[in-house]
Structures are given as C-alpha cells and as structure tokens.
Design an enzyme around this catalytic site. Structure first.
Site, PDB file in Angstrom:
ATOM      1  N   LYS A   9       1.012  -1.228  -0.050  1.00 55.15           N
ATOM      2  CA  LYS A   9      -0.055   0.124  -0.024  1.00 55.15           C
ATOM      3  C   LYS A   9       0.861   1.290  -0.024  1.00 55.15           C
ATOM      4  CE  LYS A   9      -3.763  -2.307   2.613  1.00 55.15           C
ATOM      5  NZ  LYS A   9      -4.729  -2.409   3.643  1.00 55.15           N
ATOM      6  N   TYR A  49     -12.314  -2.741  -3.113  1.00 52.09           N
ATOM      7  CA  TYR A  49     -12.966  -2.855  -1.724  1.00 52.09           C
ATOM      8  C   TYR A  49     -14.367  -2.610  -1.559  1.00 52.09           C
ATOM      9  CZ  TYR A  49      -8.104  -2.259   0.449  1.00 52.09           C
ATOM     10  OH  TYR A  49      -6.950  -2.711   0.969  1.00 52.09           O
ATOM     11  N   PHE A  57     -15.270   3.218   7.694  1.00 55.97           N
ATOM     12  CA  PHE A  57     -14.085   3.677   7.202  1.00 55.97           C
ATOM     13  C   PHE A  57     -13.692   3.572   5.793  1.00 55.97           C
ATOM     14  CE2 PHE A  57     -13.932  -1.051   8.294  1.00 55.97           C
ATOM     15  CZ  PHE A  57     -13.481  -1.414   7.175  1.00 55.97           C
ATOM     16  N   ARG A  86      -1.115 -14.288   3.595  1.00 54.42           N
ATOM     17  CA  ARG A  86      -2.129 -13.699   4.757  1.00 54.42           C
ATOM     18  C   ARG A  86      -1.298 -14.085   6.388  1.00 54.42           C
ATOM     19  NH1 ARG A  86      -6.889 -10.236   4.024  1.00 54.42           N
ATOM     20  NH2 ARG A  86      -7.408 -11.321   6.067  1.00 54.42           N
ATOM     21  N   THR A  92      -5.136  -7.676  10.759  1.00 55.61           N
ATOM     22  CA  THR A  92      -5.541  -6.391  10.207  1.00 55.61           C
ATOM     23  C   THR A  92      -4.962  -5.243  11.120  1.00 55.61           C
ATOM     24  OG1 THR A  92      -7.084  -7.250   9.092  1.00 55.61           O
ATOM     25  CG2 THR A  92      -7.388  -4.898   9.243  1.00 55.61           C
ATOM     26  N   ARG A 103       3.012  -6.773   9.298  1.00 60.79           N
ATOM     27  CA  ARG A 103       2.185  -5.779   9.973  1.00 60.79           C
ATOM     28  C   ARG A 103       2.787  -5.705  11.273  1.00 60.79           C
ATOM     29  NH1 ARG A 103      -3.759  -7.517   7.662  1.00 60.79           N
ATOM     30  NH2 ARG A 103      -3.554  -6.045   5.820  1.00 60.79           N
ATOM     31  N   ASN A 113      -1.451  -0.414   7.293  1.00 60.56           N
ATOM     32  CA  ASN A 113      -1.241  -1.679   7.650  1.00 60.56           C
ATOM     33  C   ASN A 113      -0.257  -2.156   6.635  1.00 60.56           C
ATOM     34  OD1 ASN A 113      -3.337  -2.138   6.051  1.00 60.56           O
ATOM     35  ND2 ASN A 113      -4.431  -3.345   7.595  1.00 60.56           N
ATOM     36  N   HIS A 116      -2.019  -5.538   1.396  1.00 65.59           N
ATOM     37  CA  HIS A 116      -3.080  -6.010   1.238  1.00 65.59           C
ATOM     38  C   HIS A 116      -2.932  -7.465   0.685  1.00 65.59           C
ATOM     39  CE1 HIS A 116      -7.307  -7.207  -0.453  1.00 65.59           C
ATOM     40  NE2 HIS A 116      -6.492  -7.610  -1.305  1.00 65.59           N
ATOM     41  N   GLU A 127      -9.567 -10.623  -7.613  1.00 67.53           N
ATOM     42  CA  GLU A 127      -8.899  -9.304  -7.640  1.00 67.53           C
ATOM     43  C   GLU A 127      -7.698  -9.371  -8.530  1.00 67.53           C
ATOM     44  OE1 GLU A 127      -7.387  -9.554  -3.477  1.00 67.53           O
ATOM     45  OE2 GLU A 127      -9.561  -8.963  -2.538  1.00 67.53           O
TER      46      GLU A 127
END
Ligand code: IDP
Ligand code: MG
Length: 135
Positions: A9, A49, A57, A86, A92, A103, A113, A116, A127
């Site tokens: 990100k 998203y 948010f 993951r 998260t 993270r 964070n 993704h 995706e």
C-alpha cells in the site's frame, strides 16, 4: 501453481518497505509473476474494496489507497498461496499482529497497515482480474 494478489500500500511505498516485503515473500519461496507500481483511481479502489463500501471507514480507506503509488503484484506458490501470504502479513490491526509478520514488525495503525492480500481463492481470482485482466 496457485496465485494471489498482494498490494504494498502507499504507506509501504512511501516508507521504502517494498523491497523488504517482496524480499520476505521471495525468501519464503513464492515467485513474483506480475508487478506494477500504480496509483489506484477511485473506481478501481471501489471495485477492489467493494465488500467494505458500507463500512464507516470506507471513505478513509479509499482516500488512503488512492493517495499515492502502490506496488500491485501477483504472487505464485505451490498451493494455498493466499493463506501463506495472509499468515506472513499478520492480522489487520498492526498493534495486534505477531512479531515476525509484516504488519507486526512495521506497522502501528489499522489505516496504515502496509499490505493487502486476498482472503481466499475466489477473491484471489477476482482481484487478480481487477488489476491484471487477461486479454
Ligand atoms: P484485511 O486487509 O486484513 O483483509 P479488511 O477487514 O478486509 O482487512 O479491511 C480492509 C482494509 O481496510 C484494512 O487492511 C485496513 O487498511 C482498512 N480498515 C479495516 N478496518 C478499519 C478500521 O476500523 N479503520 C480504518 N481502516 C480500516
Ligand atoms: Mg480483506
């Protein structure tokens, strides 16, 4: 082989952590099969998203993810690649993410964070199609 979508990100790009994140994925044994540094537009961020569009948010999330370049990647492994990534990302909320995860080692805020990763085989396919559509 089995593929998933990973995004470094804008906070990861700005902090110079892209090499660190890609290095971790590569050292794990995963292979980078596509990558592009790109600033997401609002429409693409909204598609990506979509499941969060009614969350409080959502506005903040879209503003953040469109606020600078991201490194968008497809990563390949022998199976369950989404799950491997993951696990390496951590949960998260970076405050709760285990040390040794991306993270957990580099983040403090849920809204920043760093990374993704698709959350299942179907979302991985979906995706990848958003960011790297097949001709
Ligand atoms: P994930 O990235 O671990 O899959 P999701 O629940 O799918 O987490 O949320 C997507 C992204 O939305 C998170 O990575 C985070 O950047 C952001 N986000 C989630 N919950 C909050 C929140 O409560 N405040 C601000 N941003 C949030
Ligand atoms: Mg998610």
């Amino acid at each position: 082989m089995d593929r998933t979508l990973v995004i470094c990100k804008p906070d990861a790009v700005e902090r110079g952590l892209v090499g660190e994140i890609i290095g971790r994925l590569e050292r794990k044994g995963l292979t980078l099969v596509a990558a592009e540094l790109r600033t997401l537009d609002e429409a693409t961020a909204g598609r990506h998203y979509e499941e969060h569009k009614d969350k409080p948010f959502f506005g903040e999330l879209v503003e953040f993810i469109t606020g600078g370049p991201s490194m968008v990647m497809v990563v390949e492994g022998p199976g369950d690649t989404w799950k491997v990534v993951r696990t390496m990302m951590g949960v998260t909320n970076p405050k709760e993410a285990a040390p040794g995860t991306i993270r957990g080692d580099f983040g403090l805020l849920t809204g920043q964070n760093l990374v993704h990763g698709s959350d299942g085989p179907e979302s991985a396919e979906h995706e990848i199609g958003i960011f790297f559509p097949s001709p």
